[in-house]
Design a protein around this motif. Structure first.
Motif, PDB file in Angstrom:
ATOM      1  N   SER A 277      -9.578   3.125  11.926  1.00  0.00           N
ATOM      2  CA  SER A 277      -9.459   1.807  12.554  1.00  0.00           C
ATOM      3  C   SER A 277      -8.017   1.582  12.981  1.00  0.00           C
ATOM      4  O   SER A 277      -7.268   2.534  13.183  1.00  0.00           O
ATOM      5  CB  SER A 277      -9.918   0.713  11.588  1.00  0.00           C
ATOM      6  OG  SER A 277      -9.080   0.676  10.437  1.00  0.00           O
ATOM      7  N   ASN A 278      -7.609   0.327  13.069  1.00  0.00           N
ATOM      8  CA  ASN A 278      -6.271  -0.013  13.557  1.00  0.00           C
ATOM      9  C   ASN A 278      -5.200   0.028  12.480  1.00  0.00           C
ATOM     10  O   ASN A 278      -4.040  -0.294  12.755  1.00  0.00           O
ATOM     11  CB  ASN A 278      -6.288  -1.386  14.216  1.00  0.00           C
ATOM     12  CG  ASN A 278      -7.063  -1.376  15.513  1.00  0.00           C
ATOM     13  OD1 ASN A 278      -7.080  -0.384  16.229  1.00  0.00           O
ATOM     14  ND2 ASN A 278      -7.726  -2.485  15.821  1.00  0.00           N
ATOM     15  N   GLU A 279      -5.562   0.397  11.267  1.00  0.00           N
ATOM     16  CA  GLU A 279      -4.571   0.570  10.218  1.00  0.00           C
ATOM     17  C   GLU A 279      -5.171   1.387   9.092  1.00  0.00           C
ATOM     18  O   GLU A 279      -6.390   1.511   8.958  1.00  0.00           O
ATOM     19  CB  GLU A 279      -4.069  -0.777   9.681  1.00  0.00           C
ATOM     20  CG  GLU A 279      -5.109  -1.595   8.949  1.00  0.00           C
ATOM     21  CD  GLU A 279      -4.520  -2.862   8.364  1.00  0.00           C
ATOM     22  OE1 GLU A 279      -3.611  -3.444   8.977  1.00  0.00           O
ATOM     23  OE2 GLU A 279      -4.974  -3.253   7.275  1.00  0.00           O
ATOM     24  N   PHE A 280      -4.294   1.958   8.285  1.00  0.00           N
ATOM     25  CA  PHE A 280      -4.726   2.636   7.074  1.00  0.00           C
ATOM     26  C   PHE A 280      -3.663   2.415   6.009  1.00  0.00           C
ATOM     27  O   PHE A 280      -2.510   2.082   6.324  1.00  0.00           O
ATOM     28  CB  PHE A 280      -4.975   4.132   7.305  1.00  0.00           C
ATOM     29  CG  PHE A 280      -3.782   4.920   7.751  1.00  0.00           C
ATOM     30  CD1 PHE A 280      -2.926   5.523   6.826  1.00  0.00           C
ATOM     31  CD2 PHE A 280      -3.503   5.082   9.095  1.00  0.00           C
ATOM     32  CE1 PHE A 280      -1.822   6.259   7.239  1.00  0.00           C
ATOM     33  CE2 PHE A 280      -2.403   5.823   9.517  1.00  0.00           C
ATOM     34  CZ  PHE A 280      -1.559   6.406   8.598  1.00  0.00           C
ATOM     35  N   THR A 281      -4.036   2.589   4.756  1.00  0.00           N
ATOM     36  CA  THR A 281      -3.126   2.348   3.641  1.00  0.00           C
ATOM     37  C   THR A 281      -3.039   3.582   2.763  1.00  0.00           C
ATOM     38  O   THR A 281      -4.047   4.214   2.461  1.00  0.00           O
ATOM     39  CB  THR A 281      -3.592   1.146   2.798  1.00  0.00           C
ATOM     40  OG1 THR A 281      -3.666  -0.020   3.621  1.00  0.00           O
ATOM     41  CG2 THR A 281      -2.613   0.876   1.653  1.00  0.00           C
ATOM     42  N   ILE A 282      -1.821   3.905   2.381  1.00  0.00           N
ATOM     43  CA  ILE A 282      -1.572   4.980   1.420  1.00  0.00           C
ATOM     44  C   ILE A 282      -1.123   4.347   0.118  1.00  0.00           C
ATOM     45  O   ILE A 282      -0.165   3.563   0.097  1.00  0.00           O
ATOM     46  CB  ILE A 282      -0.488   5.955   1.920  1.00  0.00           C
ATOM     47  CG1 ILE A 282      -0.889   6.563   3.270  1.00  0.00           C
ATOM     48  CG2 ILE A 282      -0.235   7.047   0.883  1.00  0.00           C
ATOM     49  CD1 ILE A 282      -2.115   7.433   3.219  1.00  0.00           C
ATOM     50  N   HIS A 283      -1.817   4.639  -0.972  1.00  0.00           N
ATOM     51  CA  HIS A 283      -1.430   4.195  -2.313  1.00  0.00           C
ATOM     52  C   HIS A 283      -0.752   5.366  -3.007  1.00  0.00           C
ATOM     53  O   HIS A 283      -1.347   6.443  -3.151  1.00  0.00           O
ATOM     54  CB  HIS A 283      -2.652   3.745  -3.121  1.00  0.00           C
ATOM     55  CG  HIS A 283      -3.437   2.658  -2.463  1.00  0.00           C
ATOM     56  ND1 HIS A 283      -3.122   1.325  -2.598  1.00  0.00           N
ATOM     57  CD2 HIS A 283      -4.530   2.709  -1.655  1.00  0.00           C
ATOM     58  CE1 HIS A 283      -3.990   0.596  -1.906  1.00  0.00           C
ATOM     59  NE2 HIS A 283      -4.852   1.415  -1.326  1.00  0.00           N
ATOM     60  N   ALA A 284       0.481   5.165  -3.428  1.00  0.00           N
ATOM     61  CA  ALA A 284       1.239   6.286  -3.988  1.00  0.00           C
ATOM     62  C   ALA A 284       2.243   5.791  -5.019  1.00  0.00           C
ATOM     63  O   ALA A 284       2.565   4.604  -5.084  1.00  0.00           O
ATOM     64  CB  ALA A 284       1.962   7.038  -2.870  1.00  0.00           C
TER      65      ALA A 284
END
Length: 247
Positions: A228-235
């Motif tokens: 989609s128009n964004e993604f999230t990285i959890h780190a």
């Protein structure tokens, strides 16, 4: 051999409770409406051909050029703010012509890209009033010798962690940005995304086609795709993100 640990990673999806923050360096850098570069550094790799890096070269106010890239830059009738390097790649005619902005640095500990970065960090007044991280743009840093390309890409994390700047390396195909912790990235459906783990022991994602995990090899995080128009990285550490241009 486990190539993609999607099943195992799903079990870990809810194990992180990080504090999210946003990085807005796109979408996805085409308009540059949300990006203000403190300086642009042109390296002596393949000269940019894509419309985006060429537009950046023509419009930036602070253009630092590694000496090996000066001659080709002048063919585009673009004048630099400063020329930095050891001088090995610069003709005597150009040394004299640009003596007023040429800054020779002969030490061999750092390559020309880092010499230009350190020069810009020390000599240009950037973000002093707000004490925020300056945003540096790197162009022409890939191509030609593969070892130089790999070294220059890895320097993005070094500049981010050791020099306290936000670097963006833009190529004719996409762009690299380093990040730390949980970060939300602007994107577009179908954008190709690669993640290169540096120090993360926990690494999961939302909004990518393939679940990610704490990669131990460089190739393991490549060839993903935004949904989609964004993604999230959890780190819980540092990593490098690559995203392709939309055009």
């Amino acid at each position: 051999m486990i190539i993609n640990n999607k099943e195992n990673n799903r079990e870990q999806r809810n194990t992180l409770l990080p504090n999210e923050h946003s990085v807005r360096l796109s979408p996805p850098l085409e308009g540059l409406g949300e990006v203000s570069f403190s300086t642009v550094i042109l390296a002596a790799g393949d000269f940019p051909n894509h419309v985006l890096p060429l537009r950046i070269l023509r419009t930036t106010k602070n253009l630092i050029v590694c000496d090996g890239a000066l001659e080709e830059l002048l063919e585009y009738e673009i004048e630099p703010t400063a020329v930095v390097g050891d001088g090995d790649s610069l003709s005597e005619e150009l040394k004299q012509r640009y003596a007023h902005i040429y800054h020779p640095i002969s030490e061999q500990e750092f390559n020309d890209l880092t010499k230009a970065t350190l020069f810009a960090r020390s000599h240009l007044k950037m973000d002093a009033s707000t004490h925020t991280r300056p945003c540096f743009c790197y162009l022409g840093a890939t191509g030609k010798r593969e070892d130089h390309t790999l070294g220059n890409i890895s320097l993005m994390l070094y500049y981010y962690r050791q020099l306290d700047i936000n670097p963006v390396m833009i190529t004719d195909y996409g762009y690299f940005v380093p990040a730390s912790g949980t970060t939300r990235f602007d994107s577009f459906p179908g954008q190709q995304v690669s993640i290169f783990n540096a120090t993360c022991k926990e690494l999961i994602s939302n909004g990518l086609k393939w679940d990610i995990y704490p990669f131990t090899e460089l190739w393991q995080g490549t060839l993903n795709e935004a949904l989609s128009n964004e993604f999230t990285i959890h780190a819980d550490g540092d990593y490098l993100i690559y995203r392709t241009h939309k055009i």
